[in-house]
Design an enzyme around this catalytic site. Structure first.
Site: not given
Ligand code: AP5
Ligand code: ZN
Length: 208
Positions: A13, A88, A122, A155, A166
Protein backbone atom coordinates in the site's frame (compact mmCIF):
# COMPACT_ATOMS: atom_id res chain seq x y z
CA UNK A 1 -11.16 10.18 -7.28
CA UNK A 2 -11.74 8.85 -3.80
CA UNK A 3 -9.72 5.70 -3.25
CA UNK A 4 -9.24 3.25 -0.42
CA UNK A 5 -6.23 0.91 -0.26
CA UNK A 6 -6.79 -2.26 1.76
CA UNK A 7 -4.32 -5.08 2.28
CA UNK A 8 -2.32 -6.89 4.94
CA UNK A 9 0.96 -5.52 6.36
CA UNK A 10 3.65 -5.51 3.66
CA UNK A 11 1.22 -5.91 0.76
CA UNK A 12 2.52 -2.72 -0.92
CA UNK A 13 0.00 0.00 0.00
CA UNK A 14 2.70 2.47 1.04
CA UNK A 15 4.81 1.60 -2.00
CA UNK A 16 2.04 2.24 -4.56
CA UNK A 17 0.50 5.28 -2.80
CA UNK A 18 3.10 7.92 -3.84
CA UNK A 19 2.87 6.77 -7.47
CA UNK A 20 -0.95 6.94 -7.52
CA UNK A 21 -0.83 10.25 -5.68
CA UNK A 22 1.46 11.87 -8.27
CA UNK A 23 -0.28 10.40 -11.29
CA UNK A 24 -3.82 11.37 -10.26
CA UNK A 25 -3.03 14.48 -8.13
CA UNK A 26 -4.67 13.14 -5.00
CA UNK A 27 -3.78 13.63 -1.36
CA UNK A 28 -2.39 10.61 0.48
CA UNK A 29 -3.71 9.98 3.97
CA UNK A 30 -2.04 7.06 5.77
CA UNK A 31 -3.32 6.52 9.30
CA UNK A 32 -0.22 4.43 10.17
CA UNK A 33 2.12 7.29 9.13
CA UNK A 34 0.02 9.87 11.00
CA UNK A 35 -0.05 7.71 14.14
CA UNK A 36 3.72 7.09 14.00
CA UNK A 37 4.31 10.85 13.71
CA UNK A 38 2.08 11.40 16.76
CA UNK A 39 3.96 8.72 18.72
CA UNK A 40 7.34 10.28 17.79
CA UNK A 41 6.11 13.74 18.85
CA UNK A 42 4.62 12.30 22.09
CA UNK A 43 1.32 14.12 21.51
CA UNK A 44 -1.70 13.03 23.64
CA UNK A 45 -2.92 11.03 20.62
CA UNK A 46 0.50 9.39 20.24
CA UNK A 47 0.61 8.44 23.90
CA UNK A 48 -2.80 6.76 23.57
CA UNK A 49 -1.91 4.94 20.33
CA UNK A 50 1.59 3.68 21.17
CA UNK A 51 0.74 0.64 23.26
CA UNK A 52 -1.62 -0.92 20.71
CA UNK A 53 0.74 -0.18 17.81
CA UNK A 54 3.76 -1.75 19.51
CA UNK A 55 1.72 -4.92 20.05
CA UNK A 56 0.44 -5.01 16.48
CA UNK A 57 -3.15 -4.37 17.56
CA UNK A 58 -5.55 -1.80 16.15
CA UNK A 59 -5.87 1.63 17.71
CA UNK A 60 -9.43 2.54 18.81
CA UNK A 61 -11.95 3.39 16.09
CA UNK A 62 -12.77 6.80 17.58
CA UNK A 63 -9.14 7.92 17.55
CA UNK A 64 -8.49 7.01 13.91
CA UNK A 65 -11.87 8.26 12.64
CA UNK A 66 -11.06 11.55 14.39
CA UNK A 67 -7.67 11.78 12.63
CA UNK A 68 -9.18 11.14 9.20
CA UNK A 69 -12.11 13.53 9.75
CA UNK A 70 -9.58 16.27 10.52
CA UNK A 71 -7.07 15.48 7.74
CA UNK A 72 -9.64 15.07 4.96
CA UNK A 73 -10.78 18.70 5.38
CA UNK A 74 -7.45 19.99 3.99
CA UNK A 75 -7.86 21.96 0.72
CA UNK A 76 -5.39 19.60 -0.98
CA UNK A 77 -7.81 16.71 -0.37
CA UNK A 78 -10.86 18.31 -1.98
CA UNK A 79 -10.11 16.98 -5.49
CA UNK A 80 -9.74 13.45 -4.22
CA UNK A 81 -7.80 11.30 -1.81
CA UNK A 82 -6.11 7.98 -1.16
CA UNK A 83 -6.89 6.41 2.19
CA UNK A 84 -3.99 4.04 2.98
CA UNK A 85 -4.70 1.78 5.95
CA UNK A 86 -8.15 3.21 6.65
CA UNK A 87 -10.86 1.98 7.24
CA UNK A 88 -9.57 -1.07 9.08
CA UNK A 89 -12.88 -2.08 10.70
CA UNK A 90 -16.49 -2.00 9.49
CA UNK A 91 -17.24 0.54 12.25
CA UNK A 92 -14.59 2.88 10.80
CA UNK A 93 -16.05 2.41 7.31
CA UNK A 94 -19.50 3.38 8.54
CA UNK A 95 -18.40 6.33 10.67
CA UNK A 96 -16.24 8.33 8.28
CA UNK A 97 -18.55 10.57 6.24
CA UNK A 98 -16.24 11.28 3.26
CA UNK A 99 -14.79 7.78 3.11
CA UNK A 100 -18.31 6.41 2.67
CA UNK A 101 -18.59 8.04 -0.76
CA UNK A 102 -15.75 6.08 -2.27
CA UNK A 103 -15.15 5.44 -5.99
CA UNK A 104 -12.79 2.47 -5.77
CA UNK A 105 -11.35 0.14 -3.17
CA UNK A 106 -8.03 -1.41 -4.23
CA UNK A 107 -7.68 -4.80 -2.57
CA UNK A 108 -4.00 -5.77 -2.26
CA UNK A 109 -4.62 -9.52 -2.30
CA UNK A 110 -1.59 -11.58 -1.31
CA UNK A 111 -0.66 -14.77 0.51
CA UNK A 112 0.47 -14.38 4.15
CA UNK A 113 3.58 -16.51 3.52
CA UNK A 114 5.28 -13.79 1.44
CA UNK A 115 4.82 -11.03 3.99
CA UNK A 116 7.43 -11.84 6.65
CA UNK A 117 10.32 -11.35 4.24
CA UNK A 118 8.83 -8.09 3.00
CA UNK A 119 8.27 -6.74 6.49
CA UNK A 120 11.56 -7.74 8.10
CA UNK A 121 13.58 -6.37 5.14
CA UNK A 122 11.86 -2.98 5.07
CA UNK A 123 13.73 0.27 5.80
CA UNK A 124 12.01 3.66 5.81
CA UNK A 125 12.96 7.31 5.55
CA UNK A 126 10.72 8.72 8.29
CA UNK A 127 10.33 12.35 7.17
CA UNK A 128 9.35 11.56 3.55
CA UNK A 129 7.76 8.14 4.05
CA UNK A 130 9.98 6.66 1.32
CA UNK A 131 10.27 2.90 1.67
CA UNK A 132 13.13 0.58 0.77
CA UNK A 133 13.78 -3.14 1.02
CA UNK A 134 17.18 -4.77 1.50
CA UNK A 135 16.41 -7.29 -1.26
CA UNK A 136 13.52 -5.97 -3.39
CA UNK A 137 14.21 -2.21 -3.44
CA UNK A 138 17.65 -1.50 -1.95
CA UNK A 139 18.86 2.09 -1.46
CA UNK A 140 22.03 3.13 -3.36
CA UNK A 141 23.96 3.13 -0.07
CA UNK A 142 22.77 0.68 2.63
CA UNK A 143 20.91 2.45 5.44
CA UNK A 144 20.86 5.81 3.66
CA UNK A 145 18.00 7.63 1.84
CA UNK A 146 18.74 8.10 -1.90
CA UNK A 147 17.30 11.62 -2.03
CA UNK A 148 18.37 13.34 1.21
CA UNK A 149 21.34 11.22 2.33
CA UNK A 150 19.66 10.91 5.74
CA UNK A 151 19.61 7.69 7.77
CA UNK A 152 16.92 5.06 7.25
CA UNK A 153 15.23 3.32 10.16
CA UNK A 154 13.25 0.13 10.75
CA UNK A 155 9.75 0.25 12.21
CA UNK A 156 9.40 -1.00 15.76
CA UNK A 157 6.48 -3.25 14.74
CA UNK A 158 8.36 -4.81 11.80
CA UNK A 159 9.40 -8.00 13.59
CA UNK A 160 8.22 -11.52 12.79
CA UNK A 161 6.48 -11.76 16.20
CA UNK A 162 4.52 -8.49 15.94
CA UNK A 163 3.68 -9.28 12.31
CA UNK A 164 1.72 -12.31 13.57
CA UNK A 165 -0.58 -10.06 15.64
CA UNK A 166 -0.91 -7.57 12.78
CA UNK A 167 -1.95 -10.38 10.41
CA UNK A 168 -4.37 -11.68 12.98
CA UNK A 169 -5.96 -8.23 13.27
CA UNK A 170 -6.11 -8.04 9.47
CA UNK A 171 -7.94 -11.34 9.05
CA UNK A 172 -10.35 -10.80 11.93
CA UNK A 173 -11.10 -7.09 11.75
CA UNK A 174 -10.16 -5.84 8.27
CA UNK A 175 -11.20 -8.64 5.91
CA UNK A 176 -14.88 -7.95 6.75
CA UNK A 177 -14.30 -4.42 5.43
CA UNK A 178 -13.45 -5.89 2.01
CA UNK A 179 -16.74 -7.84 2.04
CA UNK A 180 -18.56 -4.66 3.08
CA UNK A 181 -17.24 -2.81 0.00
CA UNK A 182 -17.74 -5.86 -2.28
CA UNK A 183 -21.46 -5.57 -1.53
CA UNK A 184 -21.28 -2.01 -2.81
CA UNK A 185 -19.53 -3.24 -5.99
CA UNK A 186 -16.49 -0.97 -5.75
CA UNK A 187 -13.68 -3.45 -5.05
CA UNK A 188 -10.87 -4.15 -7.54
CA UNK A 189 -8.64 -7.12 -6.66
CA UNK A 190 -4.91 -6.70 -7.34
CA UNK A 191 -2.22 -9.38 -7.61
CA UNK A 192 -0.10 -7.84 -4.87
CA UNK A 193 2.48 -10.67 -4.95
CA UNK A 194 3.78 -9.41 -8.33
CA UNK A 195 6.81 -7.07 -8.60
CA UNK A 196 6.04 -3.42 -7.73
CA UNK A 197 6.00 -2.16 -11.36
CA UNK A 198 3.50 -4.83 -12.40
CA UNK A 199 1.23 -3.91 -9.49
CA UNK A 200 1.42 -0.28 -10.64
CA UNK A 201 0.26 -1.32 -14.13
CA UNK A 202 -2.72 -3.15 -12.62
CA UNK A 203 -3.60 -0.08 -10.54
CA UNK A 204 -3.42 2.17 -13.61
CA UNK A 205 -5.74 -0.17 -15.53
CA UNK A 206 -8.30 -0.09 -12.73
CA UNK A 207 -8.20 3.70 -12.44
CA UNK A 208 -8.14 4.68 -16.13
P1 AP5 B 1 4.89 -1.40 1.99
O1 AP5 B 1 4.40 -0.81 0.72
O2 AP5 B 1 5.62 -0.50 2.92
O3 AP5 B 1 3.71 -2.18 2.74
P2 AP5 B 1 2.32 -1.64 3.32
O4 AP5 B 1 1.22 -2.35 2.60
O5 AP5 B 1 2.28 -0.16 3.34
O6 AP5 B 1 2.42 -2.31 4.76
P3 AP5 B 1 2.42 -1.68 6.23
O7 AP5 B 1 3.24 -2.60 7.06
O8 AP5 B 1 2.79 -0.25 6.24
O9 AP5 B 1 0.90 -1.85 6.56
P4 AP5 B 1 0.23 -1.93 7.92
O10 AP5 B 1 -1.16 -1.91 7.48
O11 AP5 B 1 0.64 -3.06 8.78
O12 AP5 B 1 0.82 -0.64 8.70
P5 AP5 B 1 0.22 0.80 8.97
O13 AP5 B 1 1.34 1.75 8.97
O14 AP5 B 1 -0.96 1.08 8.12
O15 AP5 B 1 5.84 -2.65 1.60
C1 AP5 B 1 6.50 -3.43 2.57
C2 AP5 B 1 7.90 -3.79 2.10
O16 AP5 B 1 7.84 -4.62 0.93
C3 AP5 B 1 8.76 -2.58 1.69
O17 AP5 B 1 10.09 -2.80 2.11
C4 AP5 B 1 8.66 -2.54 0.17
O18 AP5 B 1 9.85 -2.00 -0.42
C5 AP5 B 1 8.45 -4.00 -0.19
N1 AP5 B 1 7.52 -4.18 -1.32
C6 AP5 B 1 6.38 -3.48 -1.56
N2 AP5 B 1 5.76 -3.93 -2.66
C7 AP5 B 1 6.53 -4.97 -3.12
C8 AP5 B 1 6.40 -5.86 -4.24
N3 AP5 B 1 5.36 -5.77 -5.10
N4 AP5 B 1 7.37 -6.82 -4.42
C9 AP5 B 1 8.42 -6.91 -3.54
N5 AP5 B 1 8.59 -6.07 -2.48
C10 AP5 B 1 7.65 -5.12 -2.27
O19 AP5 B 1 -0.32 0.61 10.47
C11 AP5 B 1 0.55 0.44 11.56
C12 AP5 B 1 -0.24 0.34 12.86
O20 AP5 B 1 -0.96 1.58 13.09
C13 AP5 B 1 -1.33 -0.74 12.94
O21 AP5 B 1 -0.79 -1.99 13.34
C14 AP5 B 1 -2.28 -0.14 13.98
O22 AP5 B 1 -1.80 -0.33 15.29
C15 AP5 B 1 -2.25 1.34 13.66
N6 AP5 B 1 -3.29 1.74 12.70
C16 AP5 B 1 -3.07 2.28 11.46
N7 AP5 B 1 -4.24 2.52 10.84
C17 AP5 B 1 -5.22 2.15 11.70
C18 AP5 B 1 -6.64 2.15 11.63
N8 AP5 B 1 -7.31 2.59 10.53
N9 AP5 B 1 -7.33 1.67 12.70
C19 AP5 B 1 -6.70 1.23 13.81
N10 AP5 B 1 -5.36 1.20 13.94
C20 AP5 B 1 -4.63 1.65 12.90
ZN1 ZN C 1 2.23 1.28 4.92
Amino acid sequence: KRLILIGPPGSGKGTQSPIIKDEFCLCHLATGDMLRAAVAAKTPLGVKAKEAMDKGQLVSDDLVVGIIDEAIKKPSCQKGFILDGFPRTVVQAQKEKQGVKVDKVLNFAIDDAILEERITGRWIHPSSGRTYHTKFAPPKTPGVDDVTGEHLIQRKDDTAAVLKSRLDAFHKQTEPVISYYKQKGVVADLHAEKPPKEVTVEVEKVLS
